[in-house]
Design a protein around this motif. Structure first.
Motif, PDB file in Angstrom:
ATOM      1  N   ARG A  74     -15.487  -0.196   9.669  1.00 28.53           N
ATOM      2  CA  ARG A  74     -14.748  -0.845   8.596  1.00 28.53           C
ATOM      3  C   ARG A  74     -15.409  -0.601   7.246  1.00 28.53           C
ATOM      4  NH1 ARG A  74     -10.881  -2.477  10.501  1.00 28.53           N
ATOM      5  NH2 ARG A  74     -10.217  -3.409   8.547  1.00 28.53           N
ATOM      6  N   ARG A 124       3.255   1.299  10.147  1.00 23.68           N
ATOM      7  CA  ARG A 124       2.648   1.524   8.832  1.00 23.68           C
ATOM      8  C   ARG A 124       3.752   1.498   7.769  1.00 23.68           C
ATOM      9  NH1 ARG A 124      -2.289   2.788   7.928  1.00 23.68           N
ATOM     10  NH2 ARG A 124      -2.784   3.573   9.988  1.00 23.68           N
ATOM     11  N   TYR A 125       3.659   0.537   6.885  1.00 29.99           N
ATOM     12  CA  TYR A 125       4.708   0.345   5.881  1.00 29.99           C
ATOM     13  C   TYR A 125       4.094   0.259   4.493  1.00 29.99           C
ATOM     14  CZ  TYR A 125       7.010  -0.998  10.177  1.00 29.99           C
ATOM     15  OH  TYR A 125       7.495  -0.990  11.448  1.00 29.99           O
ATOM     16  N   GLU A 154       1.422   4.226   1.317  1.00 23.56           N
ATOM     17  CA  GLU A 154       0.998   5.017   2.467  1.00 23.56           C
ATOM     18  C   GLU A 154       2.192   5.791   3.000  1.00 23.56           C
ATOM     19  OE1 GLU A 154      -2.089   3.593   5.136  1.00 23.56           O
ATOM     20  OE2 GLU A 154      -1.321   1.575   4.778  1.00 23.56           O
ATOM     21  N   ARG A 193       0.857  -1.188   0.000  1.00 22.77           N
ATOM     22  CA  ARG A 193       0.000   0.000   0.000  1.00 22.77           C
ATOM     23  C   ARG A 193       0.886   1.229   0.000  1.00 22.77           C
ATOM     24  NH1 ARG A 193      -4.746  -1.382   4.500  1.00 22.77           N
ATOM     25  NH2 ARG A 193      -5.083  -3.536   3.787  1.00 22.77           N
TER      26      ARG A 193
HETATM   27  P1  ATP Z   1      -5.589   1.454   9.373  1.00 25.27           P
HETATM   28  O1  ATP Z   1      -6.876   2.048   9.799  1.00 25.27           O
HETATM   29  O2  ATP Z   1      -4.574   1.321  10.477  1.00 25.27           O
HETATM   30  O3  ATP Z   1      -5.019   2.077   8.119  1.00 25.27           O
HETATM   31  P2  ATP Z   1      -6.816  -0.547   7.764  1.00 25.27           P
HETATM   32  O4  ATP Z   1      -8.235  -0.407   8.078  1.00 25.27           O
HETATM   33  O5  ATP Z   1      -6.291   0.070   6.513  1.00 25.27           O
HETATM   34  O6  ATP Z   1      -5.932  -0.062   9.004  1.00 25.27           O
HETATM   35  P3  ATP Z   1      -7.006  -3.327   7.072  1.00 25.27           P
HETATM   36  O7  ATP Z   1      -7.083  -3.030   5.635  1.00 25.27           O
HETATM   37  O8  ATP Z   1      -8.207  -3.792   7.777  1.00 25.27           O
HETATM   38  O9  ATP Z   1      -6.382  -2.072   7.832  1.00 25.27           O
HETATM   39  O10 ATP Z   1      -5.810  -4.365   7.351  1.00 25.27           O
HETATM   40  C1  ATP Z   1      -5.833  -5.250   8.452  1.00 25.27           C
HETATM   41  C2  ATP Z   1      -4.623  -5.049   9.326  1.00 25.27           C
HETATM   42  O11 ATP Z   1      -3.437  -4.994   8.549  1.00 25.27           O
HETATM   43  C3  ATP Z   1      -4.601  -3.739  10.076  1.00 25.27           C
HETATM   44  O12 ATP Z   1      -5.362  -3.848  11.247  1.00 25.27           O
HETATM   45  C4  ATP Z   1      -3.138  -3.588  10.394  1.00 25.27           C
HETATM   46  O13 ATP Z   1      -2.751  -4.410  11.506  1.00 25.27           O
HETATM   47  C5  ATP Z   1      -2.482  -4.142   9.154  1.00 25.27           C
HETATM   48  N1  ATP Z   1      -2.097  -3.066   8.226  1.00 25.27           N
HETATM   49  C6  ATP Z   1      -2.868  -2.416   7.321  1.00 25.27           C
HETATM   50  N2  ATP Z   1      -2.157  -1.530   6.624  1.00 25.27           N
HETATM   51  C7  ATP Z   1      -0.877  -1.611   7.093  1.00 25.27           C
HETATM   52  C8  ATP Z   1       0.346  -0.947   6.777  1.00 25.27           C
HETATM   53  N3  ATP Z   1       0.416  -0.021   5.831  1.00 25.27           N
HETATM   54  N4  ATP Z   1       1.461  -1.291   7.470  1.00 25.27           N
HETATM   55  C9  ATP Z   1       1.418  -2.246   8.426  1.00 25.27           C
HETATM   56  N5  ATP Z   1       0.297  -2.910   8.775  1.00 25.27           N
HETATM   57  C10 ATP Z   1      -0.844  -2.595   8.119  1.00 25.27           C
END
Ligand code: ATP
Ligand code: MG
Length: 410
Positions: free
Chosen positions: A256, A119-120, A113, A111
Motif C-alpha cells: 500500500r 473500476r469506475y 481511471e 478517480r
Molecule cells: P486498486 O489497486 O484496485 O487500484 P487502490 O489501491 O487504488 O486499489 P484504495 O485507494 O486503497 O484502492 O481504495 C480502497 C478500495 O476502494 C479498493 O480496495 C477498492 O475496493 C475501492 N476502489 C478504489 N478505486 C476504485 C475504483 N476506481 N472503482 C471502484 N472501486 C475502487
C-alpha cells in the motif's frame, strides 16, 4: 441522447436494494463497535491530497479531478476520504476529545481511471478511521469490522492478507535491500517501476505487469527487515486475530505504497480483486498539520462488494409488492381511493392507487404487475356503503370490509 459520463453508474431498482442492504449492515456493525459517522466535503483544497495522499502516488499524479473555481482556488474532487477525515480531525480539534476517535464514512470518490469491471470514475467507499491508538488491538478492531461486514453479508472465500512494513527506521533498511535487488535487475523492470525505483521502491511490489510480478517473487521480504519492536507488534496482532478466529494470511507483497503507512497494512482479497485496503498510518495526522497522532483504517469499495454478492447469488430477496392496491371507477371514487391510501400509508401500510385515470381493467392489470397482495375497487355503491370487497390476490378470497376497519386488516 445524453449519456452519463464514462465510468459512472446509475444505481436503482433491485440493485438499490442490495446497496441499501449493505449500508444497513454497515450501520448496524459500526454502531456495535461504537464508530460514529462523519461526512466530509466531496471537494477539498488540492493541497490536502498532495499532502495527505502523497504527491508521488498514482492517485494524485494521474487520477485526480482537479479544477480551478471561480475564485482561482485549486480544488479537487476527493479521490478517497482518509485525507478529508484526517483534516477534519485536526481542524475540529477532535484530538481534544476522549481518545480514541472512531469514525466511519460512506460516500462517493472520484478517480480518472480506465473503467473496467470493479473500476469506475465515481466509486463509493465505506471506510473506518481509528485515531489516537497505536496498539495492535486497534488494528485487530478495525480489521474485525471489515471481517464482520463481509461474513455477515454472506461473502464466501475471501482472504484477509496482512503484512508489516515496519516503522520508518525498518523501512530505511528495507529500501536499501530492495534497491540492491532491483538495481541488479533494473533493465527487466517496466517503465513505471524504473521510476518507482528512484522515488518509492516499495511500490514496485504493487506492480500489476506480469513481468515485474514474476521478477519480484524472489525480492527480499520486508518482514526480514523489522526491528524487535515492530516484530513484536506484528506478532501481537497475529495472535489476537487468531484468538478472534479471524483467518488471515501473511503476505509480504502487500505494501500500500503511500508514504505515511507504518507497520500493519492489510487487504481483503477475493478472486484477485481487493475489496478492502487499509493499514496503520501514524504519520498522517502530522502530515496534514495536526499533533503527532497514530491512526489505522481502511476503505472498502462498495461496487466491488456488490459485484461479489451478485456473483455468489448472495443478494437479499427483492421485497414483495405493496400490501394493497385501491382502484376506482368514477371521479368521486378516484378521490376516495387517494384519501384511503393516504390514511393507510400514515400507519405504515404499503398502499398504492391509480394516478393515471386508467380503466378498471387496466388498473387491475397494473395491480397484478406490481404484485399487490390485496386489492379493492371503489365505485358508487361502495362509496354509499363506506365498505368494499377486499380481495386476497393469492387465494382469490374476498371479504367485505368497512373503510374505517381497513387498517386493521394488515
Ligand atoms: P486498486 O489497486 O484496485 O487500484 P487502490 O489501491 O487504488 O486499489 P484504495 O485507494 O486503497 O484502492 O481504495 C480502497 C478500495 O476502494 C479498493 O480496495 C477498492 O475496493 C475501492 N476502489 C478504489 N478505486 C476504485 C475504483 N476506481 N472503482 C471502484 N472501486 C475502487
Ligand atoms: Mg487504484
Amino acid at each position: 441522447m445524453l449519456q452519463a459520463p464514462r465510468g459512472t453508474q446509475d444505481i436503482y431498482g433491485g440493485d438499490m436494494k442490495i446497496w441499501r442492504h449493505i449500508e444497513d449492515r454497515i450501520r448496524a456493525i459500526t454502531d456495535a463497535y461504537n464508530f460514529t459517522e462523519i461526512r466530509v466535503p466531496v471537494f477539498e483544497h488540492t493541497e490536502l491530497f498532495l499532502r495527505g495522499v502523497g504527491d508521488t502516488t498514482d492517485i494524485v499524479q494521474k487520477e485526480m479531478y482537479t479544477f480551478e473555481d471561480k475564485g482561482g482556488r485549486s480544488l479537487s474532487l476527493r479521490p478517497e476520504q482518509t485525507a478529508g477525515t484526517a483534516r477534519a480531525f485536526v481542524e475540529r480539534g477532535m484530538f481534544n476529545l476522549p481518545q480514541p476517535t472512531k469514525l466511519f464514512y460512506v460516500g462517493p470518490n472520484f478517480r480518472y481511471e480506465r473503467p473496467q469491471e470493479g473500476r469506475y470514475r465515481q466509486h463509493y467507499q465505506f471506510g473506518v478511521e481509528l485515531f489516537g491508538a497505536s496498539s495492535f488491538a486497534a488494528e485487530a478492531e478495525v480489521i474485525s469490522t471489515g471481517y464482520e461486514l463481509l461474513t455477515s453479508l454472506g461473502v464466501k472465500d475471501f482472504a484477509v492478507h496482512i503484512n508489516s512494513i515496519g516503522c520508518p527506521d525498518c523501512r530505511k533498511i528495507y529500501h536499501e535491500n530492495l534497491k540492491t535487488f532491483l538495481g541488479e535487475r533494473i533493465e527487466s523492470l517496466c517503465g513505471l517501476c524504473k521510476q518507482r525505483f528512484e522515488k518509492n521502491p516499495l511500490r514496485t511490489l504493487d506492480c500489476k505487469t506480469p513481468g515485474c510480478k514474476e521478477l519480484l517473487k524472489s525480492a527480499p521480504s520486508v518482514l526480514d527487515s523489522l526491528d524487535d519492536e515492530c516484530r513484536a507488534h506484528f506478532e501481537g496482532l497475529k495472535s489476537l486475530l487468531t484468538r478472534m478466529e479471524i483467518p488471515f494470511v501473511v503476505d509480504a507483497k502487500i505494501v500500500r505504497g503511500l508514504d505515511y503507512y507504518t507497520r500493519t497494512v492489510f487487504e481483503f482479497i477475493k478472486d484477485g480483486l481487493t475489496v478492502i485496503g487499509g493499514g496503520r498510518y501514524d504519520g498522517l495526522i502530522a502530515q496534514v498539520g495536526g499533533p503527532q497522532t497514530p491512526g489505522v483504517g481502511y476503505g472498502m469499495g462498495i461496487e466491488r462488494l456488490v459485484l461479489l454478492l451478485q456473483k455468489q447469488n448472495a443478494t437479499p430477496e427483492v421485497s414483495a409488492g405493496p400490501d394493497i392496491f385501491i382502484g376506482s371507477m368514477g371521479e368521486d371514487a378516484f378521490t376516495k381511493a387517494q384519501e384511503l391510501v393516504y390514511i393507510l400509508r400514515k400507519s405504515g401500510i404499503r398502499a398504492e392507487s391509480d394516478l393515471l385515470n386508467r380503466s378498471v381493467k387496466a388498473q387491475m392489470k397494473y395491480a397484478d404487475k406490481i404484485k399487490a397482495r390485496f386489492t379493492m375497487i371503489l365505485g358508487e355503491n361502495e362509496l354509499k356503503e363506506n365498505a368494499a370487497n377486499l380481495k386476497n390476490m393469492e387465494t382469490g378470497e374476498t371479504e367485505k370490509t368497512a373503510f374505517n376497519e381497513l387498517a386493521t386488516k394488515f
